[in-house]
Design a protein around this motif. Sequence first.
Motif, PDB file in Angstrom:
ATOM      1  N   CYS A  55      -6.439  -1.539  -0.190  1.00 43.00           N
ATOM      2  CA  CYS A  55      -5.686  -1.882   1.010  1.00 43.00           C
ATOM      3  C   CYS A  55      -6.661  -2.309   2.097  1.00 43.00           C
ATOM      4  O   CYS A  55      -7.609  -1.592   2.405  1.00 43.00           O
ATOM      5  CB  CYS A  55      -4.863  -0.679   1.459  1.00 43.00           C
ATOM      6  SG  CYS A  55      -4.038  -0.961   3.031  1.00 43.00           S
ATOM      7  N   ASN A  81      -5.892  -2.693   5.119  1.00 42.98           N
ATOM      8  CA  ASN A  81      -5.459  -2.124   6.405  1.00 42.98           C
ATOM      9  C   ASN A  81      -6.040  -0.732   6.631  1.00 42.98           C
ATOM     10  O   ASN A  81      -6.613  -0.453   7.676  1.00 42.98           O
ATOM     11  CB  ASN A  81      -3.930  -2.087   6.426  1.00 42.98           C
ATOM     12  CG  ASN A  81      -3.395  -1.995   7.826  1.00 42.98           C
ATOM     13  OD1 ASN A  81      -3.922  -2.647   8.731  1.00 42.98           O
ATOM     14  ND2 ASN A  81      -2.394  -1.184   8.020  1.00 42.98           N
ATOM     15  N   CYS A  82      -5.882   0.149   5.626  1.00 40.20           N
ATOM     16  CA  CYS A  82      -6.337   1.528   5.823  1.00 40.20           C
ATOM     17  C   CYS A  82      -7.476   1.910   4.882  1.00 40.20           C
ATOM     18  O   CYS A  82      -8.036   2.995   4.999  1.00 40.20           O
ATOM     19  CB  CYS A  82      -5.170   2.503   5.671  1.00 40.20           C
ATOM     20  SG  CYS A  82      -4.542   2.594   3.965  1.00 40.20           S
ATOM     21  N   LYS A  84       0.190   4.072   0.934  1.00 43.73           N
ATOM     22  CA  LYS A  84      -0.152   4.984   2.019  1.00 43.73           C
ATOM     23  C   LYS A  84       0.410   4.510   3.363  1.00 43.73           C
ATOM     24  O   LYS A  84       1.049   5.267   4.085  1.00 43.73           O
ATOM     25  CB  LYS A  84      -1.672   5.120   2.103  1.00 43.73           C
ATOM     26  CG  LYS A  84      -2.118   6.453   2.670  1.00 43.73           C
ATOM     27  CD  LYS A  84      -3.644   6.525   2.666  1.00 43.73           C
ATOM     28  CE  LYS A  84      -4.112   7.804   3.361  1.00 43.73           C
ATOM     29  NZ  LYS A  84      -5.579   7.789   3.537  1.00 43.73           N
ATOM     30  N   CYS A  85       0.153   3.223   3.666  1.00 45.56           N
ATOM     31  CA  CYS A  85       0.572   2.747   4.988  1.00 45.56           C
ATOM     32  C   CYS A  85       1.614   1.640   4.903  1.00 45.56           C
ATOM     33  O   CYS A  85       2.018   1.100   5.925  1.00 45.56           O
ATOM     34  CB  CYS A  85      -0.644   2.270   5.792  1.00 45.56           C
ATOM     35  SG  CYS A  85      -1.450   0.811   5.108  1.00 45.56           S
ATOM     36  N   CYS A 125       0.850  -1.195   0.000  1.00 44.03           N
ATOM     37  CA  CYS A 125       0.000   0.000   0.000  1.00 44.03           C
ATOM     38  C   CYS A 125       0.885   1.244   0.000  1.00 44.03           C
ATOM     39  O   CYS A 125       1.799   1.341   0.828  1.00 44.03           O
ATOM     40  CB  CYS A 125      -0.900  -0.024   1.235  1.00 44.03           C
ATOM     41  SG  CYS A 125      -1.817   1.517   1.481  1.00 44.03           S
TER      42      CYS A 125
HETATM   43 ZN   LIG Z   1      -2.947   1.054   3.429  1.00 46.04          ZN
END
Ligand SMILES: [Zn+2]
Length: 82
Positions: free
Chosen positions: A73, A75-76, A5-6, A3
């Motif tokens: 993603c 996760n986020c 982003k994270c 990802c």
């Molecule tokens: Zn993410």
Amino acid sequence: MKCPKCQSENVSTQVINTVKLKNKHHGLLWWMFVGWYWVPIKWIVFTVPALIFAIFGSKKQKAVNKRKTVCVCQNCGYNWNL
Ligand SMILES: [Zn+2]
């Protein structure tokens, strides 16, 4: 896949199929050389062929398939196009 982003590795990819209808139009050259005299003749003199032409002409729609791969993603929740 990561990802952006994270940086999580928990990313799922899905393929999205979108269908777009595209209308076919006559180009500028067609109107310059054919359209300007063909259209009045077509509609005034040849009414019947014009109707047939109109019926078949309206079928000039093209289905365009566009495949899009979207990564999500887990996760986020961030998603982006591949
Ligand atoms: Zn993410």
